[in-house]
Design a protein around this motif. Structure first.
Motif, PDB file in Angstrom:
ATOM      1  N   LYS A  82       0.840  -1.182   0.000  1.00  0.00           N
ATOM      2  CA  LYS A  82       0.000   0.000   0.000  1.00  0.00           C
ATOM      3  C   LYS A  82       0.883   1.243   0.000  1.00  0.00           C
ATOM      4  O   LYS A  82       2.073   1.176   0.265  1.00  0.00           O
ATOM      5  CB  LYS A  82      -0.923   0.027   1.230  1.00  0.00           C
ATOM      6  CG  LYS A  82      -1.845  -1.176   1.343  1.00  0.00           C
ATOM      7  CD  LYS A  82      -2.660  -1.111   2.615  1.00  0.00           C
ATOM      8  CE  LYS A  82      -3.561  -2.315   2.763  1.00  0.00           C
ATOM      9  NZ  LYS A  82      -4.349  -2.297   4.017  1.00  0.00           N
ATOM     10  N   THR A  83       0.270   2.394  -0.309  1.00  0.00           N
ATOM     11  CA  THR A  83       1.017   3.635  -0.235  1.00  0.00           C
ATOM     12  C   THR A  83       1.352   3.937   1.215  1.00  0.00           C
ATOM     13  O   THR A  83       0.641   3.537   2.134  1.00  0.00           O
ATOM     14  CB  THR A  83       0.199   4.791  -0.820  1.00  0.00           C
ATOM     15  OG1 THR A  83      -1.046   4.894  -0.105  1.00  0.00           O
ATOM     16  CG2 THR A  83      -0.079   4.574  -2.298  1.00  0.00           C
ATOM     17  N   SER A  84       2.434   4.627   1.421  1.00  0.00           N
ATOM     18  CA  SER A  84       2.899   4.924   2.766  1.00  0.00           C
ATOM     19  C   SER A  84       2.481   6.330   3.170  1.00  0.00           C
ATOM     20  O   SER A  84       2.765   7.298   2.459  1.00  0.00           O
ATOM     21  CB  SER A  84       4.418   4.795   2.837  1.00  0.00           C
ATOM     22  OG  SER A  84       4.894   5.145   4.112  1.00  0.00           O
ATOM     23  N   ALA A  85       1.776   6.427   4.303  1.00  0.00           N
ATOM     24  CA  ALA A  85       1.418   7.744   4.826  1.00  0.00           C
ATOM     25  C   ALA A  85       2.669   8.416   5.380  1.00  0.00           C
ATOM     26  O   ALA A  85       3.566   7.766   5.905  1.00  0.00           O
ATOM     27  CB  ALA A  85       0.365   7.596   5.909  1.00  0.00           C
ATOM     28  N   ARG A  86       2.711   9.746   5.269  1.00  0.00           N
ATOM     29  CA  ARG A  86       3.844  10.494   5.804  1.00  0.00           C
ATOM     30  C   ARG A  86       3.314  11.565   6.744  1.00  0.00           C
ATOM     31  O   ARG A  86       2.311  12.215   6.468  1.00  0.00           O
ATOM     32  CB  ARG A  86       4.662  11.121   4.678  1.00  0.00           C
ATOM     33  CG  ARG A  86       5.177  10.126   3.651  1.00  0.00           C
ATOM     34  CD  ARG A  86       6.013  10.802   2.597  1.00  0.00           C
ATOM     35  NE  ARG A  86       7.348  11.128   3.073  1.00  0.00           N
ATOM     36  CZ  ARG A  86       8.192  11.921   2.420  1.00  0.00           C
ATOM     37  NH1 ARG A  86       7.823  12.487   1.294  1.00  0.00           N
ATOM     38  NH2 ARG A  86       9.387  12.161   2.905  1.00  0.00           N
ATOM     39  N   ASN A  87       3.986  11.723   7.856  1.00  0.00           N
ATOM     40  CA  ASN A  87       3.581  12.699   8.866  1.00  0.00           C
ATOM     41  C   ASN A  87       4.723  13.659   9.161  1.00  0.00           C
ATOM     42  O   ASN A  87       5.892  13.269   9.168  1.00  0.00           O
ATOM     43  CB  ASN A  87       3.183  11.995  10.176  1.00  0.00           C
ATOM     44  CG  ASN A  87       1.687  11.800  10.286  1.00  0.00           C
ATOM     45  OD1 ASN A  87       1.000  11.661   9.283  1.00  0.00           O
ATOM     46  ND2 ASN A  87       1.182  11.772  11.502  1.00  0.00           N
ATOM     47  N   GLY A  88       4.364  14.902   9.434  1.00  0.00           N
ATOM     48  CA  GLY A  88       5.344  15.838   9.942  1.00  0.00           C
ATOM     49  C   GLY A  88       5.556  15.594  11.423  1.00  0.00           C
ATOM     50  O   GLY A  88       4.708  15.016  12.102  1.00  0.00           O
ATOM     51  N   PHE A  89       6.696  16.002  11.937  1.00  0.00           N
ATOM     52  CA  PHE A  89       6.974  15.845  13.361  1.00  0.00           C
ATOM     53  C   PHE A  89       7.944  16.929  13.802  1.00  0.00           C
ATOM     54  O   PHE A  89       8.624  17.551  12.992  1.00  0.00           O
ATOM     55  CB  PHE A  89       7.578  14.464  13.661  1.00  0.00           C
ATOM     56  CG  PHE A  89       9.003  14.303  13.194  1.00  0.00           C
ATOM     57  CD1 PHE A  89      10.066  14.580  14.042  1.00  0.00           C
ATOM     58  CD2 PHE A  89       9.281  13.899  11.894  1.00  0.00           C
ATOM     59  CE1 PHE A  89      11.381  14.453  13.605  1.00  0.00           C
ATOM     60  CE2 PHE A  89      10.586  13.763  11.444  1.00  0.00           C
ATOM     61  CZ  PHE A  89      11.636  14.041  12.312  1.00  0.00           C
ATOM     62  N   ASN A  90       7.981  17.167  15.093  1.00  0.00           N
ATOM     63  CA  ASN A  90       8.985  18.053  15.655  1.00  0.00           C
ATOM     64  C   ASN A  90       9.439  17.506  16.994  1.00  0.00           C
ATOM     65  O   ASN A  90       8.896  16.519  17.496  1.00  0.00           O
ATOM     66  CB  ASN A  90       8.477  19.495  15.775  1.00  0.00           C
ATOM     67  CG  ASN A  90       7.249  19.584  16.671  1.00  0.00           C
ATOM     68  OD1 ASN A  90       7.005  18.717  17.504  1.00  0.00           O
ATOM     69  ND2 ASN A  90       6.465  20.637  16.488  1.00  0.00           N
ATOM     70  N   VAL A  91      10.443  18.136  17.553  1.00  0.00           N
ATOM     71  CA  VAL A  91      10.976  17.753  18.861  1.00  0.00           C
ATOM     72  C   VAL A  91      10.619  18.870  19.829  1.00  0.00           C
ATOM     73  O   VAL A  91      11.164  19.965  19.725  1.00  0.00           O
ATOM     74  CB  VAL A  91      12.499  17.534  18.812  1.00  0.00           C
ATOM     75  CG1 VAL A  91      13.036  17.158  20.188  1.00  0.00           C
ATOM     76  CG2 VAL A  91      12.849  16.465  17.786  1.00  0.00           C
ATOM     77  N   LEU A 157      -1.945  13.480  14.846  1.00  0.00           N
ATOM     78  CA  LEU A 157      -2.724  12.304  14.483  1.00  0.00           C
ATOM     79  C   LEU A 157      -4.189  12.693  14.346  1.00  0.00           C
ATOM     80  O   LEU A 157      -4.688  13.558  15.065  1.00  0.00           O
ATOM     81  CB  LEU A 157      -2.580  11.200  15.529  1.00  0.00           C
ATOM     82  CG  LEU A 157      -1.167  10.677  15.785  1.00  0.00           C
ATOM     83  CD1 LEU A 157      -1.194   9.615  16.874  1.00  0.00           C
ATOM     84  CD2 LEU A 157      -0.566  10.122  14.499  1.00  0.00           C
ATOM     85  N   VAL A 158      -4.872  12.035  13.417  1.00  0.00           N
ATOM     86  CA  VAL A 158      -6.287  12.308  13.200  1.00  0.00           C
ATOM     87  C   VAL A 158      -7.108  11.607  14.271  1.00  0.00           C
ATOM     88  O   VAL A 158      -6.959  10.407  14.503  1.00  0.00           O
ATOM     89  CB  VAL A 158      -6.736  11.842  11.799  1.00  0.00           C
ATOM     90  CG1 VAL A 158      -8.230  12.085  11.621  1.00  0.00           C
ATOM     91  CG2 VAL A 158      -5.951  12.566  10.724  1.00  0.00           C
ATOM     92  N   THR A 159      -7.968  12.348  14.945  1.00  0.00           N
ATOM     93  CA  THR A 159      -8.903  11.766  15.907  1.00  0.00           C
ATOM     94  C   THR A 159     -10.333  12.039  15.443  1.00  0.00           C
ATOM     95  O   THR A 159     -10.614  13.075  14.842  1.00  0.00           O
ATOM     96  CB  THR A 159      -8.709  12.357  17.313  1.00  0.00           C
ATOM     97  OG1 THR A 159      -8.990  13.757  17.281  1.00  0.00           O
ATOM     98  CG2 THR A 159      -7.298  12.137  17.797  1.00  0.00           C
ATOM     99  N   PRO A 173      -2.056  16.812  18.297  1.00  0.00           N
ATOM    100  CA  PRO A 173      -0.634  16.473  18.465  1.00  0.00           C
ATOM    101  C   PRO A 173      -0.444  15.411  19.541  1.00  0.00           C
ATOM    102  O   PRO A 173      -0.982  15.516  20.641  1.00  0.00           O
ATOM    103  CB  PRO A 173      -0.002  17.810  18.862  1.00  0.00           C
ATOM    104  CG  PRO A 173      -1.118  18.608  19.455  1.00  0.00           C
ATOM    105  CD  PRO A 173      -2.362  18.183  18.741  1.00  0.00           C
ATOM    106  N   LYS A 174       0.306  14.381  19.210  1.00  0.00           N
ATOM    107  CA  LYS A 174       0.615  13.302  20.144  1.00  0.00           C
ATOM    108  C   LYS A 174       2.129  13.203  20.307  1.00  0.00           C
ATOM    109  O   LYS A 174       2.880  13.341  19.336  1.00  0.00           O
ATOM    110  CB  LYS A 174       0.069  11.967  19.628  1.00  0.00           C
ATOM    111  CG  LYS A 174      -1.449  11.902  19.530  1.00  0.00           C
ATOM    112  CD  LYS A 174      -2.088  11.769  20.894  1.00  0.00           C
ATOM    113  CE  LYS A 174      -3.591  11.549  20.764  1.00  0.00           C
ATOM    114  NZ  LYS A 174      -4.231  11.353  22.078  1.00  0.00           N
ATOM    115  N   GLN A 175       2.555  12.929  21.517  1.00  0.00           N
ATOM    116  CA  GLN A 175       3.980  12.817  21.793  1.00  0.00           C
ATOM    117  C   GLN A 175       4.367  11.366  22.048  1.00  0.00           C
ATOM    118  O   GLN A 175       3.625  10.621  22.687  1.00  0.00           O
ATOM    119  CB  GLN A 175       4.363  13.680  22.997  1.00  0.00           C
ATOM    120  CG  GLN A 175       4.226  15.175  22.743  1.00  0.00           C
ATOM    121  CD  GLN A 175       4.773  16.007  23.889  1.00  0.00           C
ATOM    122  OE1 GLN A 175       5.179  15.478  24.919  1.00  0.00           O
ATOM    123  NE2 GLN A 175       4.810  17.319  23.692  1.00  0.00           N
TER     124      GLN A 175
END
Length: 215
Positions: A82-91, A157-159, A173-175
């Motif tokens: 399947k196609t791969s989902a990509r997410n942005g992230f930060n520290v 993340l989508v809720t 946002p989830k950590q």
């Protein structure tokens, strides 16, 4: 006719050469002895993340007790399927700019079942909450001169929340704390090189469609 035959033979030779080259590419996991089953839960019966996570957990427990099964797990999208989902992230608390990485939701036992090697740290375990694992490419790109283990990353993340008007979709946002670094896996194609990937716990973002896998 001779010229056409030579062209066809040359094309067939190049095709076989490419095929042999693909067979020699390491996908990053061991497909031998692996059985996979794609599933999709009806939204009407399993509308909440917790319900889907509980269903998958109960199925994995039953599969794990079957004779001949060495390891079981689940993932939202298997490599090369399947196609791969990509997410942005930060520290959080860091001046580092937000990065981008592939995103997979897995249950504990996934890396053992796929025989994906652990480079450093540890694999997720049952009872873990708020932890994640990254691959070597992500560690090299975003932490080339420091140790990513123990760092906390934040990703949206989508809720979904049921309301009287229907479903309310939001990015929350989830950590997650990085507890391990695993080997690279070619998720999209065998011809493309590995990309940065993060693996988070399925129990906290259980999707309707997923793949069960048994070794």
């Amino acid at each position: 006719e001779v010229a056409l035959s030579l062209v066809l033979l040359a094309g067939a030779g190049l095709l076989m050469k490419s095929f042999v080259r693909l067979l020699s590419v390491d996908p990053g996991f061991n497909p031998r002895g692996l059985l996979t089953v794609d599933m999709e839960l009806p939204e009407s019966r399993y509308p909440e993340v917790a319900q889907r996570a509980e269903f998958v957990s109960s199925v994995l427990e039953r599969l794990d007790s079957l004779p001949g099964v060495g390891a079981v797990a689940a993932i939202n999208a298997m490599p090369l399927t399947k196609t791969s989902a990509r997410n942005g992230f930060n520290v959080p608390g860091s001046s580092q700019e937000m990065g981008l990485a592939g995103f997979r939701a897995v249950t504990p036992g996934y890396f053992e079942a796929m025989e994906i090697p652990l480079i450093r740290g540890r694999f997720p375990a049952r009872g873990d909450n708020g932890v994640g694992v990254i691959n070597q490419s992500m560690a090299r790109r975003y932490w080339p001169n420091e140790d990513p283990l123990g760092k906390v990353i934040e990703t949206p993340l989508v809720t979904r929340t049921r309301t009287a008007q229907g479903w309310d979709l939001r990015f929350v946002p989830k950590q997650f704390q990085i507890v391990g670094i695993v080997g690279d896996v070619r998720h999209l194609t065998l011809t493309a090189g590995p990309e940065p990937e993060m693996y988070l716990l399925y129990s906290q973002m259980a999707t309707q469609d997923f793949t069960l896998l048994m070794r």
